[in-house]
Scaffold this active site. Structure first.
Site, mmCIF file in Angstrom:
data_model
loop_
_atom_site.group_PDB
_atom_site.id
_atom_site.type_symbol
_atom_site.label_atom_id
_atom_site.label_comp_id
_atom_site.label_asym_id
_atom_site.label_seq_id
_atom_site.Cartn_x
_atom_site.Cartn_y
_atom_site.Cartn_z
ATOM 1 N N HIS A 59 0.852 -1.198 0.000
ATOM 2 C CA HIS A 59 0.000 0.000 0.000
ATOM 3 C C HIS A 59 0.885 1.245 0.000
ATOM 4 O O HIS A 59 2.070 1.174 0.316
ATOM 5 C CB HIS A 59 -0.916 0.029 1.231
ATOM 6 C CG HIS A 59 -2.122 -0.841 1.093
ATOM 7 N ND1 HIS A 59 -2.101 -2.178 1.395
ATOM 8 C CD2 HIS A 59 -3.385 -0.569 0.686
ATOM 9 C CE1 HIS A 59 -3.300 -2.697 1.179
ATOM 10 N NE2 HIS A 59 -4.106 -1.746 0.737
ATOM 11 N N LYS A 108 -0.301 4.879 4.574
ATOM 12 C CA LYS A 108 -1.233 3.987 5.279
ATOM 13 C C LYS A 108 -0.749 3.760 6.711
ATOM 14 O O LYS A 108 0.443 3.549 6.935
ATOM 15 C CB LYS A 108 -1.348 2.649 4.531
ATOM 16 C CG LYS A 108 -2.378 1.706 5.154
ATOM 17 C CD LYS A 108 -2.737 0.557 4.228
ATOM 18 C CE LYS A 108 -3.638 -0.462 4.885
ATOM 19 N NZ LYS A 108 -4.941 0.096 5.281
#
Ligand code: NAD
Length: 258
Positions: free
Chosen positions: A147, A151
């Site tokens: 990600h 995040k």
């Protein structure tokens, strides 16, 4: 028209949800919330709708909530929404056991859909992983996710969901089998363990691969999100599906399977 309260409307997912709601003939923005003190409060985010931080006023103007924020924000809103009988779509990830218990309690009062991933593709992937994990019960299984660098929780809720589907299919406990970290002299891989590896880099929207490796072969089941619109569309679909349901905690798979 179903009126949607968009929580975290200035976030990456909040903005994607506003866009999907604007383009859906069955939905309209009822209210948009951000945290108190956010610099954009008061800005018009949809025709006639200003970004606010007053939870009661926002709930009074809405039929359903779509929420991609932080656990503490979602928990405060889900409890207020349950008191007012407003259904909730929860996309936020990173809840601890106490947080999950509070969501379950709220779901005894209003219908809630909660999913670590609202994309249709990932929800099909969950079924594929369960089938492969069961049929290849003695193959080594590893979940790898990547990600974007901003995040804040790891592993991703989707990686945990995929690992849970594999553990359930094999009839084992994820808590007992999960390996989140390897470093130094680890010794050989423990038979039956489920490895979880996390990458954080650049602006990746979300990538997940489940590896199943046995003698002389390997299966790789992968999903790549190319934009946030697939999550937002899935959440909008869940919001429409929730209207008129009885109080319970539903998954995206419940929504897809009708
Ligand atoms: P983000 O940081 O871009 O957005 C979060 C927003 O929530 C921010 O604008 C923040 O100001 C706002 N916020 C924080 N506290 C608040 C409060 N008390 N009241 C109202 N708003 C508040 O993050 P993001 O990338 O949009 O992700 C949000 C969450 O959604 C994360 O938990 C992420 O893992 C999850 N997510 C889930 C899916 C899914 O399909 N389920 C997909 C993508 C992201």
């Amino acid at each position: 028209m179903t009126r949607v309260l968009v929580n975290g409307a200035e976030g990456r997912m909040g903005r994607a949800v506003l866009e999907v709601v604007a383009g859906d003939p069955d939905l309209q923005v009822g209210a948009a919330l951000e945290r108190a003190g956010h610099h954009a409060l008061g800005r018009e985010v949809s025709t006639g709708i200003k970004l606010g931080s007053d939870i009661d006023a926002a709930l009074a103007a809405s039929d359903v909530v779509i929420d991609f924020t932080l656990p503490e924000s979602t928990l405060a809103l889900v409890e207020a929404a349950a008191s007012r009988g407003v259904p909730h779509v929860i996309g936020t990830t990173g809840f601890d056991a106490a947080g999950l218990a509070r969501i379950e309690a709220a779901a005894s009062r209003v219908p809630i859909v909660m999913a670590a991933n609202f994309s249709l593709g990932v929800n099909v992937l969950i079924d594929l992983v369960a089938a492969a994990a069961k049929q290849l019960a003695d193959y080594d299984l590893e979940v790898l996710e990547m990600h974007h660098s901003r995040k804040v929780d790891a592993p991703s809720g989707t990686a945990l969901r995929l690992a849970q589907a594999a553990a359930d299919a094999r009839g084992v406990s994820l808590d007992e089998e999960a390996v989140y970290h390897r470093e130094g002299n680890t010794g050989p891989r423990e038979t039956g363990s489920i490895g979880m590896q996390t990458l954080r880099a650049g602006d990746s929207v979300g990538e997940h691969t489940v590896y199943l490796a046995g003698p002389g072969e390997r299966i790789e089941l992968s999903h790549r999100a190319l934009s946030r619109s697939n999550f937002a569309s899935g959440a909008a679909r869940a919001a429409k599906w929730l209207i008129g349901r009885k109080s319970a905690l539903y998954s995206m798979q419940d929504v897809i399977k009708g």
